[in-house]
Design a protein around this motif. Structure first.
Motif, mmCIF file in Angstrom:
data_model
loop_
_atom_site.group_PDB
_atom_site.id
_atom_site.type_symbol
_atom_site.label_atom_id
_atom_site.label_comp_id
_atom_site.label_asym_id
_atom_site.label_seq_id
_atom_site.Cartn_x
_atom_site.Cartn_y
_atom_site.Cartn_z
ATOM 1 N N ALA A 176 0.925 -1.039 0.082
ATOM 2 C CA ALA A 176 -0.058 0.105 -0.020
ATOM 3 C C ALA A 176 0.869 1.224 -0.053
ATOM 4 C CB ALA A 176 -0.854 -0.010 1.328
ATOM 5 N N GLU A 177 1.939 1.174 0.885
ATOM 6 C CA GLU A 177 2.848 2.356 0.854
ATOM 7 C C GLU A 177 3.521 2.603 -0.489
ATOM 8 O OE1 GLU A 177 5.376 5.285 2.893
ATOM 9 O OE2 GLU A 177 3.672 4.203 3.522
ATOM 10 N N TYR A 178 3.793 1.490 -1.213
ATOM 11 C CA TYR A 178 4.627 1.761 -2.706
ATOM 12 C C TYR A 178 3.631 2.335 -3.555
ATOM 13 C CZ TYR A 178 6.624 0.791 -7.062
ATOM 14 O OH TYR A 178 7.053 0.971 -8.134
ATOM 15 N N ASN A 179 2.139 1.756 -3.785
ATOM 16 C CA ASN A 179 1.469 2.546 -4.475
ATOM 17 C C ASN A 179 0.972 3.944 -4.073
ATOM 18 O OD1 ASN A 179 0.431 0.260 -6.490
ATOM 19 N ND2 ASN A 179 0.190 -0.960 -4.655
ATOM 20 N N GLU A 180 0.932 3.966 -2.756
ATOM 21 C CA GLU A 180 0.620 5.417 -2.290
ATOM 22 C C GLU A 180 1.577 6.652 -2.762
ATOM 23 O OE1 GLU A 180 -2.122 7.465 -1.008
ATOM 24 O OE2 GLU A 180 -3.253 5.655 -1.784
ATOM 25 N N VAL A 181 3.073 6.003 -2.605
ATOM 26 C CA VAL A 181 4.278 6.859 -2.903
ATOM 27 C C VAL A 181 4.780 7.022 -4.187
ATOM 28 C CG1 VAL A 181 6.458 7.471 -1.975
ATOM 29 C CG2 VAL A 181 4.849 6.714 -0.447
ATOM 30 N N ARG A 182 5.083 5.928 -4.762
ATOM 31 C CA ARG A 182 5.721 5.701 -6.002
ATOM 32 C C ARG A 182 4.631 5.413 -7.316
ATOM 33 N NH1 ARG A 182 11.147 4.969 -6.344
ATOM 34 N NH2 ARG A 182 12.113 6.332 -4.722
ATOM 35 N N ASN A 183 3.527 4.761 -6.987
ATOM 36 C CA ASN A 183 2.577 4.488 -8.064
ATOM 37 C C ASN A 183 1.367 5.377 -8.144
ATOM 38 O OD1 ASN A 183 1.603 3.046 -10.419
ATOM 39 N ND2 ASN A 183 0.316 1.654 -8.974
ATOM 40 N N ALA A 184 1.619 6.781 -7.831
ATOM 41 C CA ALA A 184 0.476 7.819 -7.553
ATOM 42 C C ALA A 184 0.445 8.800 -8.594
ATOM 43 C CB ALA A 184 0.674 8.331 -6.168
ATOM 44 N N TYR A 185 1.137 8.688 -9.687
ATOM 45 C CA TYR A 185 1.269 9.740 -10.546
ATOM 46 C C TYR A 185 0.678 9.378 -11.952
ATOM 47 C CZ TYR A 185 4.449 11.952 -7.090
ATOM 48 O OH TYR A 185 4.840 12.258 -6.107
ATOM 49 N N ALA A 186 0.166 10.450 -12.527
ATOM 50 C CA ALA A 186 -0.440 10.240 -13.835
ATOM 51 C C ALA A 186 0.435 11.322 -14.739
ATOM 52 C CB ALA A 186 -1.857 10.455 -13.895
ATOM 53 N N ASP A 187 0.918 11.035 -16.037
ATOM 54 C CA ASP A 187 1.421 11.639 -16.869
ATOM 55 C C ASP A 187 0.372 12.945 -17.459
ATOM 56 O OD1 ASP A 187 3.937 10.305 -16.500
ATOM 57 O OD2 ASP A 187 3.450 8.916 -18.302
ATOM 58 N N PRO A 188 0.883 13.945 -17.493
ATOM 59 C CA PRO A 188 0.077 15.128 -17.997
ATOM 60 C C PRO A 188 -0.129 14.874 -19.431
ATOM 61 C CG PRO A 188 2.302 16.249 -17.841
ATOM 62 C CD PRO A 188 2.360 14.628 -17.331
#
Length: 462
Positions: A176-188
């Motif tokens: 959960a920590e990884y997804n919240e911190v590292r897998n949280a971004y969407a490309d503009p």
């Protein structure tokens, strides 16, 4: 918070954090934000399961408590172990008595190196060279012992990933920590097709003048993010993109006086093409800052209202800052280098004397190659500060702070190699030497960012 934001920006970046905020607003009674929730849910990345997460010791998303627990696992004791991430590096500490535990000299540990040094090297992805002394007191590298120690480091880094996911409770929390911190971004996805570009030339040469789609979108991106890296291939029209960001930033009140640092060979054509692009724009090309005309040119930059000021790369060293400004900006870099040098010296069993910090002859006596290189980087920064401050303190000069420049655009940014970097890593191809020009650019961009909330710096390369 009620502010307006372009969809290009709002639906990108850390969309998980934005989604949490939007849901909280809806729960608090702001039903109008439900459309934000719906839009964000469409761009949030799908969760990545733990077995697809590649984890190496030193990964910054792993919490310090997990590293402390792993060190305790290796030592067979959990008390008194402190791990923290400070100034871009992991710090590991525990009582020196732990180095004498049986576990510290077998299993994960080695009799040739203290366990604390071994752990610090593993978490920083460093290697260790084991040295000894012959009968005459001369130092030599102990090859077999060095191989053994570095094999222990490699094993420690490998076993960390296995240990991390072995406990079901820890596995669930860290996934959960990884997804919240590292897998949280969407490309503009930027779309500047609505921009009017008033004042831009309607024709160029014998035909109509129209920007390409990627240029329009890059200009819009520069306007909404106020900072950018444009890695465009040769021939894709970087100059028009630079000119567009400069002039349109002026139009929308984002910048008052953009400075463009252009490659020496084509700096004159950069200024000419921007002038072609916007025929009514006020574009200044500064071709030299010799002793005879430096004050005239600097006053010309400072006193007039320019849409763009174009300066060749080679003149960056002629633009000085006030010494107080430079020392304030360099304080963090100098401190980081000093800490890294002290740690490297300690790990090599050496000591940095007070004289070594400022005297290269004394520094030559330091028996730690890594610490010596870090101290040299520190001296290089201080030397560059003095040179730049001397430029600004002359009677015939004007300091950068007084020019009114509030945006910097760097063409062929890859030419500014070798910025200062505080690291003890020994990696093939890693450049730790520095150059005056890269340090000068670091100060210039750092100053502009500080004056503009971290924005108004655009880099171009390719």
């Amino acid at each position: 918070n009620g502010d307006f934001a372009p969809a290009d920006v709002y639906l990108s970046g850390n969309v998980r954090a934005k989604l949490r905020e939007a849901k909280a607003a809806v729960e608090a009674g702001n039903k109008a934000v439900q459309r934000n929730v719906d839009a964000l849910q469409k761009v949030v990345p799908a969760d990545i399961p733990y077995y697809k997460i590649e984890t190496q010791m030193g990964a910054t998303w792993v919490p310090p408590s997990a590293y402390a627990e792993f060190v305790g696992h290796m030592l067979g004791i959990q008390d008194g172990i402190e791990v923290a991430f400070q100034s871009g590096a992991w710090k590991v500490d525990f009582p020196s008595a732990y180095n004498h535990r049986a576990e510290a000299n077998s299993g994960f540990g080695s009799v040739h190196v203290k366990f604390k040094r071994l752990v610090r090297a593993a978490i920083a992805n460093q290697t260790i060279t084991v040295k000894g002394k012959d009968e005459d007191g001369r130092e030599f590298v102990m090859d077999e012992e060095t191989k053994e120690v570095n094999a222990k480091i490699a094993d420690m880094r490998l076993k960390f990933g296995e240990w991390l996911w072995s406990d079901p409770v820890r596995r669930t929390a860290l996934e959960a920590e990884y997804n919240e911190v590292r897998n949280a971004y969407a490309d503009p996805k930027f779309d500047g097709s609505f921009l009017g570009f008033q004042g831009m030339a309607l024709t160029l040469g014998r035909g109509p003048f129209n920007l390409r789609e990627h240029q329009v979108n890059a200009i819009w991106r520069g306007l909404v993010t106020r900072k950018s890296l444009n890695a465009h291939e040769v021939g894709t029209g970087k100059t028009f993109t630079m000119g567009g960001i400069a002039v349109e930033s002026r139009r929308y009140g984002i910048a008052k006086k953009p400075l463009i640092l252009a490659h020496n060979a084509n700096s004159k054509s950069v200024a000419a093409e921007i002038q072609q692009m916007y025929p009514a724009a006020k574009v200044l090309y500064v071709d030299n800052l010799s002793k005879e005309n430096v004050r005239t040119r600097m006053m010309q930059i400072a006193n007039d209202d320019w849409d763009a000021v174009v300066v060749p790369h080679s003149l960056i060293g002629r633009i000085g800052f006030k010494e107080d400004t430079l020392m304030g900006m360099a304080k963090e870099e100098i401190a980081d280098l000093e800490v890294a040098a002290e740690e490297a010296a300690e790990e090599d069993g050496a000591k940095i004397t007070a004289a070594m910090w400022d005297d290269e002859e004394e520094l030559a006596k330091l028996r730690s190659p890594t610490a010596k290189q870090l101290v040299k980087q520190r001296l290089k920064i201080i030397s560059t500060i003095k040179k730049l401050a001397q430029q600004a303190s002359r009677e015939d000069s004007v300091a950068f702070e007084d020019l009114g420049v509030d945006m910097v655009m760097v063409d062929e940014a890859h030419e500014f190699k070798k910025p200062p970097i505080a690291t003890k890593m020994k990696m093939k191809g890693l450049q730790t030497a520095t150059s005056d020009r890269s340090i000068a650019l670091m100060f210039m961009t750092k100053y502009v960012r500080a004056m503009n909330g971290g924005a108004n710096v655009h880099l171009f390369t390719g």
